[in-house]
Design a protein around this motif. Sequence first.
Motif, PDB file in Angstrom:
ATOM      1  N   ILE A  80     114.116 115.547   7.481  1.00 49.17           N
ATOM      2  CA  ILE A  80     113.780 116.691   6.630  1.00 49.17           C
ATOM      3  C   ILE A  80     112.286 117.001   6.705  1.00 49.17           C
ATOM      4  N   THR A  81     111.461 115.960   6.713  1.00 49.64           N
ATOM      5  CA  THR A  81     110.007 116.144   6.746  1.00 49.64           C
ATOM      6  C   THR A  81     109.538 116.797   8.042  1.00 49.64           C
ATOM      7  N   ARG A  83     111.649 118.327  10.376  1.00 48.04           N
ATOM      8  CA  ARG A  83     112.666 119.265  10.881  1.00 48.04           C
ATOM      9  C   ARG A  83     113.310 118.737  12.167  1.00 48.04           C
ATOM     10  N   LYS A 161     104.515 118.311  11.018  1.00 46.02           N
ATOM     11  CA  LYS A 161     104.830 118.152   9.591  1.00 46.02           C
ATOM     12  C   LYS A 161     104.407 119.393   8.815  1.00 46.02           C
ATOM     13  N   TRP A 165     106.914 122.058   6.896  1.00 45.34           N
ATOM     14  CA  TRP A 165     106.815 122.031   5.430  1.00 45.34           C
ATOM     15  C   TRP A 165     107.471 123.233   4.754  1.00 45.34           C
ATOM     16  N   LYS A 168     111.223 122.901   4.434  1.00 43.37           N
ATOM     17  CA  LYS A 168     111.732 121.685   3.802  1.00 43.37           C
ATOM     18  C   LYS A 168     112.651 122.012   2.630  1.00 43.37           C
ATOM     19  N   SER A 169     112.309 123.063   1.875  1.00 45.13           N
ATOM     20  CA  SER A 169     113.137 123.471   0.734  1.00 45.13           C
ATOM     21  C   SER A 169     112.805 124.909   0.364  1.00 45.13           C
ATOM     22  N   ASN A 229     115.539 122.382   6.069  1.00 44.58           N
ATOM     23  CA  ASN A 229     115.647 121.071   6.710  1.00 44.58           C
ATOM     24  C   ASN A 229     116.710 120.190   6.067  1.00 44.58           C
ATOM     25  N   SER A 230     116.800 120.258   4.740  1.00 43.06           N
ATOM     26  CA  SER A 230     117.751 119.409   4.020  1.00 43.06           C
ATOM     27  C   SER A 230     119.199 119.764   4.339  1.00 43.06           C
ATOM     28  N   TRP A 233     119.686 118.612   8.812  1.00 43.66           N
ATOM     29  CA  TRP A 233     119.258 117.356   9.435  1.00 43.66           C
ATOM     30  C   TRP A 233     120.396 116.590  10.099  1.00 43.66           C
TER      31      TRP A 233
END
Length: 240
Positions: A80-81, A83, A161, A165, A168-169, A229-230, A233
């Motif tokens: 997730i961090t 991707r 990263k 970011w 990520k969400s 990403n969540s 994954w």
Amino acid sequence: MNWAKINVEKQLIKARNKKITEEGLLHQVKKILEQDEKKENEILKKIEENDGQSISNDFNFELLESDKIYHIEQIKNICITYRLRFLNSHYFKAELPYEAIQQIKQLQKKHQITLSGLKIIAPSKSFRLENADDPLLFAPIGNDYYYLIHKWGNDLHPLRKLYAWPFKSLENLILLIIALSIGITALLPDDLFSKNQTTAEFIMIAFFMVKWIGGMAIFYGFKKGKNFNSAIWNSKYYNA
């Protein structure tokens, strides 16, 4: 000076035994290479046909290296961090390096097992994804734990990263859109809409910027089939 006489019969026997030994050695080497190649082909076939149904391998825990054991939550967090995706080896489109095959063979020989259910961590572009730079090969141990077999390729870019970011969400994406909107609004000339821009006008322009950038982000996301990403994954789908 007395020279030892040569026994022709003994020399013939010696030559014959030497020839048999060499031929036997060559045959043995050939047999070993054929068996080795057969094992490698079996490993590659198993990787290509891996359906992810196997949930564990019967490892001898006394022979495992503890620093190579990872829980699914740790793997999920890294994916997730940065991707990345954590998928069955069946979807990996590149060829496994020779070193990875050798590591699998050594593990199988060491633990007297046939590894199955192999998974790989890598960027999306490294997989054959169904339409709906740093690979790591894992084997399931059981109870959501995985054993790292081999890592190859280049390390991830130091800015990956930062790039990942916003994806990520949803909260991260909204924060980025707001920050960009405020930044772009601040760069606009103060007298663009009126001679003396007030705070209320600044907020109003920033609000319209949020709507504009947010609309572009939504359009791009739907058009390219992007997701956070969540959500991707461990998804085998390109547009998951």
